[in-house]
Scaffold this active site. Structure first.
Site, PDB file in Angstrom:
ATOM      1  NE  ARG A 278      35.483  71.005 132.757  1.00 15.27           N
ATOM      2  CZ  ARG A 278      36.172  70.251 133.627  1.00 15.27           C
ATOM      3  NH1 ARG A 278      36.050  68.950 133.619  1.00 15.27           N
ATOM      4  NH2 ARG A 278      36.958  70.825 134.508  1.00 15.27           N
TER       5      ARG A 278
ATOM      6  NE  ARG B 164      44.754  71.800 141.890  1.00  7.67           N
ATOM      7  CZ  ARG B 164      43.622  71.480 141.280  1.00  7.67           C
ATOM      8  NH1 ARG B 164      42.769  70.656 141.870  1.00  7.67           N
ATOM      9  NH2 ARG B 164      43.314  71.967 140.116  1.00  7.67           N
TER      10      ARG B 164
ATOM     11  NE  ARG C 219      41.457  74.497 134.537  1.00  7.27           N
ATOM     12  CZ  ARG C 219      41.409  73.769 135.645  1.00  7.27           C
ATOM     13  NH1 ARG C 219      41.882  74.220 136.764  1.00  7.27           N
ATOM     14  NH2 ARG C 219      40.888  72.583 135.616  1.00  7.27           N
TER      15      ARG C 219
HETATM   16  P1  ADP Z   1      39.262  70.583 137.953  1.00  4.30           P
HETATM   17  O1  ADP Z   1      39.053  69.384 138.820  1.00  4.30           O
HETATM   18  O2  ADP Z   1      40.382  71.455 138.410  1.00  4.30           O
HETATM   19  O3  ADP Z   1      38.006  71.319 137.691  1.00  4.30           O
HETATM   20  P2  ADP Z   1      39.602  68.683 135.828  1.00  4.30           P
HETATM   21  O4  ADP Z   1      40.668  67.834 136.390  1.00  4.30           O
HETATM   22  O5  ADP Z   1      38.201  68.202 135.904  1.00  4.30           O
HETATM   23  O6  ADP Z   1      39.718  70.112 136.510  1.00  4.30           O
HETATM   24  O7  ADP Z   1      39.894  68.990 134.280  1.00  4.30           O
HETATM   25  C1  ADP Z   1      41.151  69.479 133.843  1.00  4.30           C
HETATM   26  C2  ADP Z   1      41.077  69.866 132.359  1.00  4.30           C
HETATM   27  O8  ADP Z   1      40.721  68.719 131.560  1.00  4.30           O
HETATM   28  C3  ADP Z   1      40.027  70.905 131.995  1.00  4.30           C
HETATM   29  O9  ADP Z   1      40.469  72.212 132.229  1.00  4.30           O
HETATM   30  C4  ADP Z   1      39.832  70.603 130.495  1.00  4.30           C
HETATM   31  O10 ADP Z   1      40.894  71.098 129.726  1.00  4.30           O
HETATM   32  C5  ADP Z   1      39.908  69.105 130.445  1.00  4.30           C
HETATM   33  N1  ADP Z   1      38.563  68.485 130.605  1.00  4.30           N
HETATM   34  C6  ADP Z   1      38.171  67.716 131.650  1.00  4.30           C
HETATM   35  N2  ADP Z   1      36.898  67.309 131.502  1.00  4.30           N
HETATM   36  C7  ADP Z   1      36.460  67.848 130.337  1.00  4.30           C
HETATM   37  C8  ADP Z   1      35.221  67.844 129.642  1.00  4.30           C
HETATM   38  N3  ADP Z   1      34.142  67.176 130.122  1.00  4.30           N
HETATM   39  N4  ADP Z   1      35.136  68.506 128.464  1.00  4.30           N
HETATM   40  C9  ADP Z   1      36.179  69.167 127.983  1.00  4.30           C
HETATM   41  N5  ADP Z   1      37.372  69.249 128.595  1.00  4.30           N
HETATM   42  C10 ADP Z   1      37.530  68.607 129.761  1.00  4.30           C
END
Ligand code: ADP
Length: 191
Positions: free
Chosen positions: A88, A127, A144
């Site tokens: 990310r 959701r 986000r």
């Molecule tokens: P979505 O599928 O809704 O985009 P995720 O389930 O992938 O969200 O991630 C939820 C949360 O987990 C993020 O908002 C962040 O806080 C944390 N997170 C997930 N992956 C990462 C990452 N690669 N680096 C930093 N934080 C992360």
């Protein structure tokens, strides 16, 4: 097959990741799921990341990279994987390169699910009603999206420059989008 799926929160990455995993016989590894499982089980890691997830911010690269590194050393990831929600940040791209180099592996493709931001915000609000994720309030949803635009959207340029990026239209039904994913993966080596 070693793949990444990128796209803003609410783009449907998790849904498509599960379908890709099943159809290509590789594990879908979601950092968000790993963090949420740890929060639910009240582990030390869960305690560290709980407030960060609830605010919509990113967990530190240090913690996230260590978790992915461990996960990619598990047996089921040896023959391939799909990463959902990682990398990310640009620093995570570098860390993933290093992890792959340790395994003498390389990425075959990076899928980017493209969606309309307003549509995505609507999906996430819906959701929030059904699943009650506490990172799904409207303010957090907007935060986000902004963080994604700032920190993660630029990663598509890095992977485009490497010739790995495949853009996929993420609007439409689950099956329609999966059809686009499957076309985008045609010709990608199933190593
Ligand atoms: P979505 O599928 O809704 O985009 P995720 O389930 O992938 O969200 O991630 C939820 C949360 O987990 C993020 O908002 C962040 O806080 C944390 N997170 C997930 N992956 C990462 C990452 N690669 N680096 C930093 N934080 C992360």
């Amino acid at each position: 097959m070693r793949l990444i799926i990128l796209g803003p929160p609410g783009a449907g990455k998790g849904t498509q990741a599960a379908k890709i995993a099943e159809s290509y016989g590789i594990p879908a590894i979601s950092t968000g799921d790993i963090f949420r499982a740890n929060i639910k089980n009240e582990t030390e890691l869960g305690r560290q990341v709980k407030d960060i997830l609830a605010s919509g911010g990113y967990v530190t690269d240090e913690i996230t990279n260590a978790i992915v590194r461990d996960r990619l050393f598990e047996d089921d990831a040896e023959r391939g994987f799909l990463l959902d929600g990682y990398p990310r940040t640009a620093a995570q791209v570098d860390a993933l390169d290093a992890i792959l180099a340790e395994h003498d592996h390389k990425l075959e493709a990076v899928l980017e699910l493209t969606v309309d931001e307003d549509a995505v915000v609507q999906r996430l609000l819906k959701r929030a009603e059904t699943e009650g994720r506490d990172d799904d309030t409207e303010d957090v949803i907007r935060e986000r999206q902004a963080i994604y635009r700032r920190e993660t959207a630029p990663l598509t340029e890095i992977y485009a420059a490497r010739g790995l990026l495949r853009r996929v239209d993420g609007m439409g039904t689950v099956d329609e989008v999966f059809g686009h994913v499957a076309s985008a993966l045609e010709g990608v080596a199933r190593t």
